[in-house]
Design an enzyme around this catalytic site. Structure first.
Site, PDB file in Angstrom:
ATOM      1  N   LYS A  54       0.849  -1.192   0.000  1.00  0.00           N
ATOM      2  CA  LYS A  54       0.000   0.000   0.000  1.00  0.00           C
ATOM      3  C   LYS A  54       0.886   1.244   0.000  1.00  0.00           C
ATOM      4  CE  LYS A  54      -4.445   0.363   2.286  1.00  0.00           C
ATOM      5  NZ  LYS A  54      -5.111   0.317   3.578  1.00  0.00           N
TER       6      LYS A  54
HETATM    7  O1  G3P Z   1      -9.085   1.225   4.362  1.00  0.00           O
HETATM    8  C1  G3P Z   1      -8.903   2.495   4.916  1.00  0.00           C
HETATM    9  C2  G3P Z   1      -9.591   2.587   6.201  1.00  0.00           C
HETATM   10  O2  G3P Z   1      -8.951   1.802   7.160  1.00  0.00           O
HETATM   11  C3  G3P Z   1      -9.765   3.952   6.719  1.00  0.00           C
HETATM   12  O3  G3P Z   1     -10.959   3.921   7.396  1.00  0.00           O
HETATM   13  O4  G3P Z   1     -12.643   4.658   8.978  1.00  0.00           O
HETATM   14  O5  G3P Z   1     -10.220   5.221   9.357  1.00  0.00           O
HETATM   15  O6  G3P Z   1     -11.514   6.339   7.537  1.00  0.00           O
HETATM   16  P1  G3P Z   1     -11.347   5.114   8.373  1.00  0.00           P
END
Ligand code: G3P
Length: 219
Positions: free
Chosen positions: A87
């Site tokens: 990533k």
């Molecule tokens: O895949 C990306 C994710 O982990 C981010 O999620 O909820 O932290 O915006 P969030």
């Protein structure tokens, strides 16, 4: 639409794997830190456990920021397991690393994508997946799903093979909308996965079937 689990929690991944609906996993440094992982060695150990559970792409994020260091770190990560996807962030340094690593056949997941232009450039630099962050766009008053629709449409017009991996998903509704928008994959937290299967009418129906059967078997 395929379903990936967005977590570094091995127990959750094990639970979800039993349902037979998860075909990949995505992680990031915040998700790793949440599980008490703070070194590359521990991150590797957790990822190797995950590869034993899920036979599919497992995204591991670099923590370096400049192109050379990202490339070196990504190259090292790619050796952990054949299913590991590196990533890399949506920055110009990230593009350089994507270009260098994809030339060596390393699979790339372009992360922290918040615009169509970022997605287009990542695809040209060699990304296999692009991760638009729906929830974080919603948080800022934009419609994250518009970005999914735009990327899906443009990639289709130009026959770009990079897969759209809807990320930062916060609810079962996000999953429905990502599927309707044409995302090839949604990566979701375990709680959202369970929420996708919940329905009060299913619970009520099961309850009445059970009660009716108990009544009939006693009479
Ligand atoms: O895949 C990306 C994710 O982990 C981010 O999620 O909820 O932290 O915006 P969030």
């Amino acid at each position: 639409m395929r379903i990936f689990l967005d977590t570094a929690n091995v127990d959750e991944i094990r639970q979800a794997a039993r349902m037979g609906v998860v075909s990949g996993v995505t992680t990031n440094p915040s998700l790793a830190a949440k599980e008490g992982i703070g070194t590359a060695a521990n991150y590797r150990e957790a990822i190797l456990q995950i590869t034993d559970i899920i036979d599919g792409p497992i995204s591991v994020e670099v923590v370096s920021l400049d192109a050379e260091a990202m490339t070196e770190e990504g190259w090292g990560i790619s050796k952990w397991h054949p299913n590991v996807v590196v990533k890399l962030p949506s920055t110009t340094a990230g593009l350089e690393a994507m270009h260098s690593l994809s030339k060596e056949a390393v699979k790339i997941n372009q992360t922290l994508c918040f615009s169509l232009n970022q997605a287009i450039l990542g695809s040209q630099a060699g990304s296999s997946y692009v991760s638009p962050f729906i929830g974080r766009l919603d948080d800022k008053g934009h419609d994250g799903m518009d970005l999914i629709r735009d990327i899906v449409e443009v990639f289709k017009i130009h026959e770009i093979k990079t897969e759209v991996l809807a990320a930062s998903i916060r609810s079962p509704l996000h999953c429905i909308m990502a599927a309707k928008a044409g995302a090839q994959i949604a990566t979701i937290p375990y709680k959202v996965l369970c929420g996708m299967m919940e329905h009060p009418l299913t619970d009520a129906g099961l309850d009445s079937f059970t009660k009716d059967w108990e009544y009939a078997s006693k009479s």
